[in-house]
Design a protein around this motif. Sequence first.
Motif, short mmCIF file in Angstrom:
data_model
loop_
_atom_site.label_atom_id
_atom_site.label_comp_id
_atom_site.label_asym_id
_atom_site.label_seq_id
_atom_site.Cartn_x
_atom_site.Cartn_y
_atom_site.Cartn_z
N ASN A 74 140.44 67.19 63.55
CA ASN A 74 139.32 67.55 64.43
C ASN A 74 138.73 66.25 64.97
OD1 ASN A 74 136.95 68.24 65.65
ND2 ASN A 74 136.15 69.47 63.94
N TYR A 104 142.65 67.77 68.03
CA TYR A 104 141.94 68.52 69.07
C TYR A 104 140.50 68.04 69.12
CZ TYR A 104 139.31 71.26 65.65
OH TYR A 104 138.45 71.63 64.64
N SER A 105 139.85 68.34 70.25
CA SER A 105 138.43 68.06 70.38
C SER A 105 137.76 69.22 71.10
CB SER A 105 138.20 66.76 71.16
OG SER A 105 136.82 66.61 71.47
N ASN A 106 136.57 69.57 70.65
CA ASN A 106 135.79 70.62 71.31
C ASN A 106 134.98 70.10 72.49
OD1 ASN A 106 136.62 72.84 69.81
ND2 ASN A 106 135.12 72.46 68.18
N LEU A 154 146.48 65.47 73.02
CA LEU A 154 145.29 65.92 72.30
C LEU A 154 144.82 67.24 72.93
CD1 LEU A 154 142.66 63.21 71.46
CD2 LEU A 154 142.07 65.62 71.59
N HIS A 155 144.61 68.25 72.11
CA HIS A 155 144.19 69.55 72.63
C HIS A 155 142.70 69.55 72.95
CE1 HIS A 155 147.95 71.81 71.99
NE2 HIS A 155 148.17 70.80 71.18
N LEU A 156 142.40 69.96 74.18
CA LEU A 156 141.02 69.98 74.68
C LEU A 156 140.70 71.40 75.17
CD1 LEU A 156 141.14 66.67 76.73
CD2 LEU A 156 139.99 67.05 74.53
N VAL A 170 139.91 76.05 70.15
CA VAL A 170 140.77 74.91 70.50
C VAL A 170 141.59 74.50 69.26
CG1 VAL A 170 140.89 72.64 71.58
CG2 VAL A 170 139.04 74.20 72.20
N PHE A 171 140.97 74.57 68.09
CA PHE A 171 141.72 74.34 66.85
C PHE A 171 142.91 75.30 66.76
CE2 PHE A 171 142.52 75.90 62.51
CZ PHE A 171 143.02 74.74 61.94
N ARG A 173 144.60 76.76 69.17
CA ARG A 173 145.66 76.32 70.09
C ARG A 173 146.43 75.14 69.50
NH1 ARG A 173 145.62 76.85 75.68
NH2 ARG A 173 144.44 78.66 76.34
N CYS A 174 145.71 74.22 68.89
CA CYS A 174 146.34 73.04 68.30
C CYS A 174 147.23 73.43 67.12
CB CYS A 174 145.24 72.05 67.88
SG CYS A 174 145.86 70.48 67.29
#
Lengths: 184, 184
Positions: A74, A104-106, A154-156, A170-171, A173-174
């Motif tokens: 995270n 990932y990042s929120n 990186l998933h955004l 988003v987590f 998806r990652c």
Amino acid sequence: MPALKAYLAGPDVFLPNAAAQAEAKRTICARHGLIGISPYNPELDFSLPAAVLWRRIYLDDIAMMQGCDLIIANLTPFRGASADAGTLVELGWFLGQGRPAFGYSNTAEDFGARSRAQMRASPDPLPGIEVEDFGLADNLMIQGAVEYGGGVSLHLPPDGRSRAFDALDVFERCAAAAALETRR
Amino acid sequence: MPALKAYLAGPDVFLPNAAAQAEAKRTICARHGLIGISPYNPELDFSLPAAVLWRRIYLDDIAMMQGCDLIIANLTPFRGASADAGTLVELGWFLGQGRPAFGYSNTAEDFGARSRAQMRASPDPLPGIEVEDFGLADNLMIQGAVEYGGGVSLHLPPDGRSRAFDALDVFERCAAAAALETRR
């Protein structure tokens, strides 16, 4: 093939509902065929002296990481322009071990903009310190670690809108991408 | 035995006088029998597109790290409560590789106090997020990385007084200790 174990790094351990958050992440991992391993340990004896307690947490975390096949970090910014410090050491550890790294990042806002906001809130200690501004989500070593370490970026938030600090879409998806990439 | 190579990680690369700072650190390393390797590269072509440039820097840095025997990380807080994000990924990489890790900070104030100052300047995104407060210099994964990875603690100003962001006396103590520890 047995399910792979994913180390669920992040500042989630500091949330007031850390136990529930860890459980929710493990449930999402299971949905995608991964075993989520959370560093949150409610059985720690918090009456121990600080000098004993932090070393126990460190050694427990390293042992958990040793037992995991990949990391899902995270990387949502935490108390500064960048991701949580402990999470970044753990991300680097997986990269150094050659074990796959996903993150990932929120937060949708990019690192350059966040760095400038941080400088407005807390001025730099010296004038003229550069702002890294490649349009990335965080420092380029982080972007590189997940891109070269995990095979995906990186998933955004896919709609470009920042999520709540503890949101989990988003987590998910990652986690789905991590499961897919490591299954190949 | 040939001199060991020390990767000089830190936000020093963002200083307006980054080239001079890198040279000063290499000179200090040489004084203690180490070869300092700085990630600062003045020959980079900054006219390249951002998407090419950041990947080149990332891959150059990883290649430099591969060629180094140990890391000396500048863990002075940078744009937030904790050390520079890229430096932390690099610290974790050395730990993951089983290569010795050393670190220093020019800031005497501890992590708990700095976290609370950061929260006053930029409030947390949610209420009730815990402050890690073990009396350490930064997040416990950082303290653990240098204590268990390098055999010594994180080097701090010995008189308890914070130094200028770019001061080098605490770096020199750390380099001397790194040379001693890795010579054994």
